[in-house]
Design a protein around this motif. Sequence first.
Motif, mmCIF file in Angstrom:
data_model
loop_
_atom_site.group_PDB
_atom_site.id
_atom_site.type_symbol
_atom_site.label_atom_id
_atom_site.label_comp_id
_atom_site.label_asym_id
_atom_site.label_seq_id
_atom_site.Cartn_x
_atom_site.Cartn_y
_atom_site.Cartn_z
ATOM 1 N N ALA A 101 0.830 -1.206 0.000
ATOM 2 C CA ALA A 101 0.000 0.000 0.000
ATOM 3 C C ALA A 101 0.868 1.260 0.000
ATOM 4 O O ALA A 101 0.602 2.214 -0.730
ATOM 5 N N LEU A 102 1.927 1.247 0.820
ATOM 6 C CA LEU A 102 2.742 2.462 0.949
ATOM 7 C C LEU A 102 3.718 2.625 -0.209
ATOM 8 O O LEU A 102 4.145 3.735 -0.525
ATOM 9 N N TYR A 105 0.906 3.144 -3.901
ATOM 10 C CA TYR A 105 -0.130 4.164 -4.047
ATOM 11 C C TYR A 105 0.348 5.527 -3.586
ATOM 12 O O TYR A 105 1.097 5.639 -2.621
ATOM 13 N N PHE A 107 -0.987 8.792 -1.973
ATOM 14 C CA PHE A 107 -2.072 9.502 -1.300
ATOM 15 C C PHE A 107 -1.443 10.353 -0.210
ATOM 16 O O PHE A 107 -0.282 10.160 0.164
ATOM 17 N N ALA A 109 -1.628 10.917 3.061
ATOM 18 C CA ALA A 109 -1.109 10.503 4.355
ATOM 19 C C ALA A 109 0.036 9.495 4.231
ATOM 20 O O ALA A 109 0.615 9.088 5.243
ATOM 21 N N ILE A 113 2.081 7.897 7.479
ATOM 22 C CA ILE A 113 1.838 6.541 7.979
ATOM 23 C C ILE A 113 3.145 5.756 7.971
ATOM 24 O O ILE A 113 3.491 5.065 8.927
ATOM 25 N N PHE A 114 3.888 5.939 6.888
ATOM 26 C CA PHE A 114 5.185 5.268 6.795
ATOM 27 C C PHE A 114 6.085 5.680 7.967
ATOM 28 O O PHE A 114 6.693 4.838 8.632
ATOM 29 N N GLN B 20 -8.782 2.406 -6.752
ATOM 30 C CA GLN B 20 -7.402 2.844 -6.497
ATOM 31 C C GLN B 20 -7.274 3.736 -5.277
ATOM 32 O O GLN B 20 -6.201 3.864 -4.707
ATOM 33 N N THR B 23 -8.267 0.737 -2.163
ATOM 34 C CA THR B 23 -7.398 -0.417 -1.945
ATOM 35 C C THR B 23 -6.275 -0.181 -0.933
ATOM 36 O O THR B 23 -6.095 -0.991 -0.035
ATOM 37 N N PRO B 24 -5.517 0.925 -1.050
ATOM 38 C CA PRO B 24 -4.428 1.069 -0.073
ATOM 39 C C PRO B 24 -4.924 1.013 1.359
ATOM 40 O O PRO B 24 -4.265 0.436 2.220
ATOM 41 N N TRP B 25 -6.099 1.561 1.616
ATOM 42 C CA TRP B 25 -6.600 1.575 2.997
ATOM 43 C C TRP B 25 -7.005 0.191 3.457
ATOM 44 O O TRP B 25 -6.819 -0.155 4.622
ATOM 45 N N PHE B 27 -5.538 -2.507 2.456
ATOM 46 C CA PHE B 27 -4.272 -3.202 2.718
ATOM 47 C C PHE B 27 -3.614 -2.715 4.003
ATOM 48 O O PHE B 27 -2.939 -3.468 4.687
ATOM 49 N N LEU B 28 -3.813 -1.449 4.301
ATOM 50 C CA LEU B 28 -3.142 -0.873 5.473
ATOM 51 C C LEU B 28 -3.871 -1.186 6.774
ATOM 52 O O LEU B 28 -3.253 -1.251 7.834
ATOM 53 N N ILE B 32 -2.067 -1.133 10.453
ATOM 54 C CA ILE B 32 -2.174 0.107 11.223
ATOM 55 C C ILE B 32 -2.895 -0.140 12.544
ATOM 56 O O ILE B 32 -2.460 0.316 13.604
#
Lengths: 282, 305
Positions: A101-102, A105, A107, A109, A113-114, B20, B23-25, B27-28, B32
């Motif tokens: 994800a990091l 993508y 975005f 934040a 987050i990283f 798009q 999806t990242p959220w 996966f995160l 998190i």
Amino acid sequence: MFPTPIERTPRSWQVTYQAFLPLALILWLLPLIAVAIFSVKPDSDFANANYWGWPSEFKGFSNYWLVFTASDMPQYMLNSFKITIPTVIGAVALSCMTGFALGIYKFKANIWIFFMFVAGNFVPFQILMVPVRDLTLQLGLYNTITGLVLFHVAFQTGFCTLFMRNFIRALPFELIEAARVEGISEWRIFWFVVLPLMKPAIAALSVLMFTFIWNDYFWAIVLTQGVESQPVTAGITSFNAQYRAAYHLMSAGSIVAALPPVAMFFLMQRHFIAGLTLGAVK
Amino acid sequence: MAQASVAQDHQSSWWHRNQQQITPWLFLAPGILFFLFYVIFPIFQSFNLSLYEWDGLGQAEYVGLYNYEELYWDEAFYTSLKNNVIWLLLYLLAIPAGLFIALFLNQTVTGIRLYKSLFFFPFVISQVVVGLVFTWFYDPTFGILNVLLGAVGIPPMNVLGDENWVTVGIIVAGLWPQTAYCMILYLTGLNAVDPEQIEAGRLDGAKGWKMLWYIIVPQLRPATFIAFVVTIIGALRSFDLISVMTNGGPFGASRVLSFYMFEVALSEYGFRMGYGAAIAVVLFLIMLAFIAYFLWSMYKEEKAR
């Protein structure tokens, strides 16, 4: 290459170097050689003050046999495996996802987050100790392997995310764009495009995590006590209290406890070093 | 039926348009949540807890900054702080030592790969085992250290029983695996050194130390940076060796903040969770300075690419 390649130096220096290598190695590993020799000595050698001399007879088999039959070592070893293996799987799986994800993508934040993962990974354990112990108690997981595993997975996700994200960043991004043009869903891109490319990273991270978790001592004594759930690092110290002057047994026990990560390192050396040195070359 | 398929179409195209972003959220989320739950929240909880007096079981009592005030008058706290500084300074020796061994091993002779991995060995072994072995070395009655000292005419000493030497003795044990770690970082770094620059340096007559200092070391910057980060963090995290080798003794002379905190909060001395949390907060703030520096350098690098 620096220093000057040995083939280009005078013959005398070449010989000196070749002779010096094993000597330096022996000096460097002296502590380990000492334990190894301790572990094959008979009990009487220590009573007769023959600490650093050659063993008067070879007692390796019976010392190691005693460790396995007359002590709690096998149980501690089993616990260590039960803690280490699920932790490695959990932390690597979670970080494959966060890293993807990091790394892929864009975005807003993203970088924050990283950084949260990176910063959290460097935090001193003591600032987490009381709340995490309390939380584990409240969940009814104190002194269980599950409790220890859950914490390790969560904490190690920090380091693993740093690792995975940087690895994915270095992959050719065109592959993902091409897949998107083909209309492949994001989930399938992760599973069929990115994950196969991550194999070396997964291998590196797995050995590294195995060693880190196997060698953990602090959380073992904070979150568990007793033979049923403690790993081998904590076991060795109670072993020490129990057999204070039995140096031959202590040494044999220490060697047994150290063996799995050592074996892991030798089997997967290339990956291990690739994992540790991530970022050390640019 | 037709309606249902329209709705489904609508739904799938909504997903299609937004996948798009979403999806990242997805996966995160697990990572998190786990991390917040077990790492981030506890940090704030510790800050909060440091304002309370609590034995871990009964009712916590709010005492404001009292714990910090007590810390200010606590001799043991200053001993720990002083030892932390000694750890930080001496532990950094692992970096030049690691570079030295890396240079020594950076050759291509038969078996060198095995040598390299055997030199790395100490890092793979648990600090608990390392601590035990060094305790035997230092033992005043049979330790090999005194045998060696005797051979050169120095009277025997009890390293771990001597308030002035105990911290240094433990750090030496810690330097052993840490040097191995730095060595591996530098060996990898040396592989990437530009041979053309070395040749150019040779043509200009640079040799030995000059070559090392002006041409090699600058190119090893990334490796040095990582070595620096892991060594500082390792120094501030030191706990296992102290716990195994001396348990903070003699008379608390080998305590560091991380060990003192553990002692205060989880040992027979007290179960003083609030006071322990206050010590942990101080340790955290010290480490935060380094973490901030590290993140800042990462941030600059990210922006540059």
